[in-house]
Scaffold this motif. Structure first.
Motif, PDB file in Angstrom:
ATOM      1  N   LEU A 219       0.863  -1.316  -0.143  1.00  0.00           N
ATOM      2  CA  LEU A 219       0.179   0.041   0.055  1.00  0.00           C
ATOM      3  C   LEU A 219       0.842   1.316   0.117  1.00  0.00           C
ATOM      4  O   LEU A 219       1.835   1.187   0.901  1.00  0.00           O
ATOM      5  CB  LEU A 219      -0.926   0.001   1.327  1.00  0.00           C
ATOM      6  N   GLY A 220       0.506   2.055  -0.727  1.00  0.00           N
ATOM      7  CA  GLY A 220       1.205   3.360  -0.777  1.00  0.00           C
ATOM      8  C   GLY A 220       2.436   3.505  -1.868  1.00  0.00           C
ATOM      9  O   GLY A 220       3.023   4.461  -2.291  1.00  0.00           O
ATOM     10  N   LEU A 221       2.887   2.188  -2.387  1.00  0.00           N
ATOM     11  CA  LEU A 221       4.004   2.304  -3.141  1.00  0.00           C
ATOM     12  C   LEU A 221       3.818   0.806  -3.963  1.00  0.00           C
ATOM     13  O   LEU A 221       3.781  -0.221  -3.126  1.00  0.00           O
ATOM     14  CB  LEU A 221       5.325   2.189  -2.607  1.00  0.00           C
ATOM     15  N   THR A 222       3.845   0.705  -5.160  1.00  0.00           N
ATOM     16  CA  THR A 222       3.458  -0.614  -6.114  1.00  0.00           C
ATOM     17  C   THR A 222       4.747  -0.818  -6.797  1.00  0.00           C
ATOM     18  O   THR A 222       5.205  -2.089  -6.574  1.00  0.00           O
ATOM     19  CB  THR A 222       2.434  -0.452  -7.086  1.00  0.00           C
ATOM     20  N   TYR A 223       5.147   0.118  -7.539  1.00  0.00           N
ATOM     21  CA  TYR A 223       6.191  -0.519  -8.458  1.00  0.00           C
ATOM     22  C   TYR A 223       7.115   0.402  -8.867  1.00  0.00           C
ATOM     23  O   TYR A 223       6.692   1.940  -9.021  1.00  0.00           O
ATOM     24  CB  TYR A 223       5.555  -1.130  -9.832  1.00  0.00           C
ATOM     25  N   LEU A 224       8.517  -0.020  -9.236  1.00  0.00           N
ATOM     26  CA  LEU A 224       9.350   1.048  -9.771  1.00  0.00           C
ATOM     27  C   LEU A 224      10.256   0.277 -10.871  1.00  0.00           C
ATOM     28  O   LEU A 224      10.755  -0.929 -10.580  1.00  0.00           O
ATOM     29  CB  LEU A 224      10.456   1.669  -8.643  1.00  0.00           C
ATOM     30  N   THR A 225      10.273   1.168 -11.845  1.00  0.00           N
ATOM     31  CA  THR A 225      11.396   0.924 -13.008  1.00  0.00           C
ATOM     32  C   THR A 225      12.278   1.752 -13.221  1.00  0.00           C
ATOM     33  O   THR A 225      11.837   3.043 -13.558  1.00  0.00           O
ATOM     34  CB  THR A 225      10.684   0.006 -14.098  1.00  0.00           C
ATOM     35  N   ILE A 226      13.762   1.422 -13.703  1.00  0.00           N
ATOM     36  CA  ILE A 226      14.646   2.529 -13.859  1.00  0.00           C
ATOM     37  C   ILE A 226      15.466   1.842 -14.969  1.00  0.00           C
ATOM     38  O   ILE A 226      15.793   0.714 -15.079  1.00  0.00           O
ATOM     39  CB  ILE A 226      15.510   2.892 -12.831  1.00  0.00           C
TER      40      ILE A 226
ATOM     41  N   PHE B  66       5.252   3.666  -9.644  1.00  0.00           N
ATOM     42  CA  PHE B  66       3.550   3.611  -9.592  1.00  0.00           C
ATOM     43  C   PHE B  66       3.025   3.486  -8.444  1.00  0.00           C
ATOM     44  O   PHE B  66       3.608   3.069  -7.368  1.00  0.00           O
ATOM     45  CB  PHE B  66       3.188   2.523 -10.435  1.00  0.00           C
ATOM     46  N   GLY B  67       1.782   3.825  -8.085  1.00  0.00           N
ATOM     47  CA  GLY B  67       1.021   3.668  -6.919  1.00  0.00           C
ATOM     48  C   GLY B  67       1.438   4.362  -5.699  1.00  0.00           C
ATOM     49  O   GLY B  67       1.475   3.955  -4.633  1.00  0.00           O
ATOM     50  N   LEU B  68       1.952   5.525  -5.973  1.00  0.00           N
ATOM     51  CA  LEU B  68       2.124   6.377  -4.845  1.00  0.00           C
ATOM     52  C   LEU B  68       1.101   7.114  -4.027  1.00  0.00           C
ATOM     53  O   LEU B  68       0.364   7.853  -4.725  1.00  0.00           O
ATOM     54  CB  LEU B  68       3.209   7.421  -5.342  1.00  0.00           C
ATOM     55  N   ARG B  69       0.748   7.015  -2.804  1.00  0.00           N
ATOM     56  CA  ARG B  69      -0.246   7.670  -2.059  1.00  0.00           C
ATOM     57  C   ARG B  69       0.379   9.087  -1.935  1.00  0.00           C
ATOM     58  O   ARG B  69       1.471   9.332  -2.213  1.00  0.00           O
ATOM     59  CB  ARG B  69      -0.108   7.024  -0.844  1.00  0.00           C
ATOM     60  N   ALA B  70      -0.462   9.925  -1.721  1.00  0.00           N
ATOM     61  CA  ALA B  70      -0.083  11.389  -1.585  1.00  0.00           C
ATOM     62  C   ALA B  70       1.031  11.462  -0.399  1.00  0.00           C
ATOM     63  O   ALA B  70       1.930  12.474  -0.737  1.00  0.00           O
ATOM     64  CB  ALA B  70      -1.295  12.176  -1.112  1.00  0.00           C
TER      65      ALA B  70
END
Length: 415
Positions: A132-139, A153-157
């Motif tokens: 919750l609050g953070l789903t995925y990161l790709t670089i 993706f999926g960043l809560r406020a």
């Protein structure tokens, strides 16, 4: 075409996979003439193709470009951009189908790849947090142009605000492709620590310090907790603690992955000694923070188990108290009944028509049918006693008879 490409091409034909966000945060950190310029802009989905197509400045020593997407309500891990924007991201930034395939599967893993993109060699990194609050990161890292670009993706406020602040604080390390993965992993570690604190607070509110006096409402407690609801509360907290433990193991694996990538030859970035020490110290600190949470998880799990045992012990004690109280009441009722039983029996007996105590009679008269009363009474009493004693035996015989019939039926079918 690989199987990943075929599977992802099939996903692209799903009309519900693309759900563009109304607002996207664009982070740009560029170093020119030994000066780092850091900017944060709010963009729309229509701006994404232009951002991706724009090349880095020719005078830039290095560039970091990130697109931060807020969390979306629908389930199923939709891609928070339009299909047109996604094609631009894939074409210009080299975030290929293999990386996004893992995002759609929500595998909770970390991986790195080296891919060829427009005659350039790219280093690709993906972290699937699935929290919750953070789903995925790709670089992806264009080593030739020293250009780092990525998606989160999926960043809560609150997580979006925290990530922007952390990126700005570490702007001088923006040239390293592991900076954003390390920061987001650090945020997830802090979330896990906060989750354990929340569980501990909920546990303390639910049952208080583990003493019998507190549970019964003493030592500053105005009301005793609801022992009937506590087992459900403790079970929910136990599930939450176990999930936090699993999440921590995934994060430790991600940190180990980041540490290995930092030490590998493929991640040799032009950093001075001071910056390398800062990056290495940050990795070590986050790993130590993650390791320090494990004892807290074990302690909370043990406290929950102790609380469950305590609650069931208190429930058993309360049941014993109620049984003792009701047993005393039943003894009083039995004593009163026994006191009145002889008189009740005699009144019932002499009120029957077998007896005639008319004052005009010279003496009491007894009907010649009085023997019917005694025969009926003793006969019914004997029948009741036989049924009471013989019912378990009859039930056992009935079960044996049913098993025998079943066995005979099976033998006939086999024959």
């Amino acid at each position: 075409m690989s199987s990943l490409d075929r599977d992802f091409d099939a996903l692209l034909n799903d009309p519900e996979i693309f759900q563009p966000c109304a607002q996207v945060t664009y982070v740009n950190s560029t170093r020119i003439n030994s000066t780092t310029k850091f900017t944060i802009l709010e963009k729309s989905d229509e701006d994404i193709p232009l951002i991706c197509a724009a090349p880095p400045s020719q005078d830039a020593e290095w560039t970091l470009r990130l697109l931060l997407f807020p969390e979306v309500t629908p389930k199923g891990y939709p891609i928070p951009m339009s299909k047109f924007a996604w094609k631009a991201v894939n074409e210009h930034w080299g975030i290929g189908s293999a990386l996004m395939y893992h995002y759609r599967r929500a595998t909770g893993i970390a991986f790195a790849r080296t891919v060829l993109h427009h005659d350039h060699t790219l280093q690709a990194i993906g972290l699937d947090f699935d929290t919750l609050g953070l789903t995925y990161l790709t670089i992806t890292h264009d080593m030739a142009n020293k250009d780092v670009r990525g998606l989160v993706f999926g960043l809560r406020a609150d997580k979006l605000k925290d990530l922007k602040w952390r990126l700005e604080s570490a702007r001088d390390l923006g040239c390293h492709p592991l900076l954003a993965p390390l920061i987001t992993t650090d945020m997830s570690v802090n979330d896990t620590r906060s989750a354990m604190i929340t569980i501990a607070i909920s546990l303390n509110k639910g049952i208080g310090p583990f003493t019998f006096k507190n549970v019964y409402g003493h030592r500053g407690y105005n009301e005793a907790p609801d022992l009937g609801a506590l087992p459900f509360t403790l079970t929910e907290l136990a599930i939450y603690a176990n999930e936090s433990g699993k999440r921590l193991k995934r994060l430790e694996a991600m940190l180990q992955f980041i540490d290995e990538q930092f030490a590998s030859s493929t991640m040799n970035i032009d950093l001075n000694t001071h910056m390398k020490e800062r990056m290495g110290h940050h990795i070590t600190q986050v790993k130590e923070d993650a390791r320090s949470i494990q004892p807290n998880i074990v302690e909370v799990q043990q406290n929950i188990q102790t609380g469950v045992q305590l609650v069931y012990a208190l429930l058993a004690q309360k049941d014993n108290e109620l049984n003792h109280r009701y047993g005393a009441d039943m003894r009083v009722i039995a004593a009163v009944t026994l006191a009145f039983l002889p008189g009740t029996f005699m009144a019932t007996l002499f009120s029957a028509s077998f007896w005639d105590f008319n004052p005009n009679n010279a003496r009491p008269r007894v009907s010649k049918w009085v023997w019917v009363y005694w025969i009926t009474t003793f006969g019914l009493t004997a029948v009741v006693m036989i049924l009471w004693r013989g019912h378990p035996t009859l039930a056992t015989l009935r079960k044996r008879w049913q098993r025998r019939n079943h066995s005979e039926g099976v033998e006939k079918k086999e024959a």
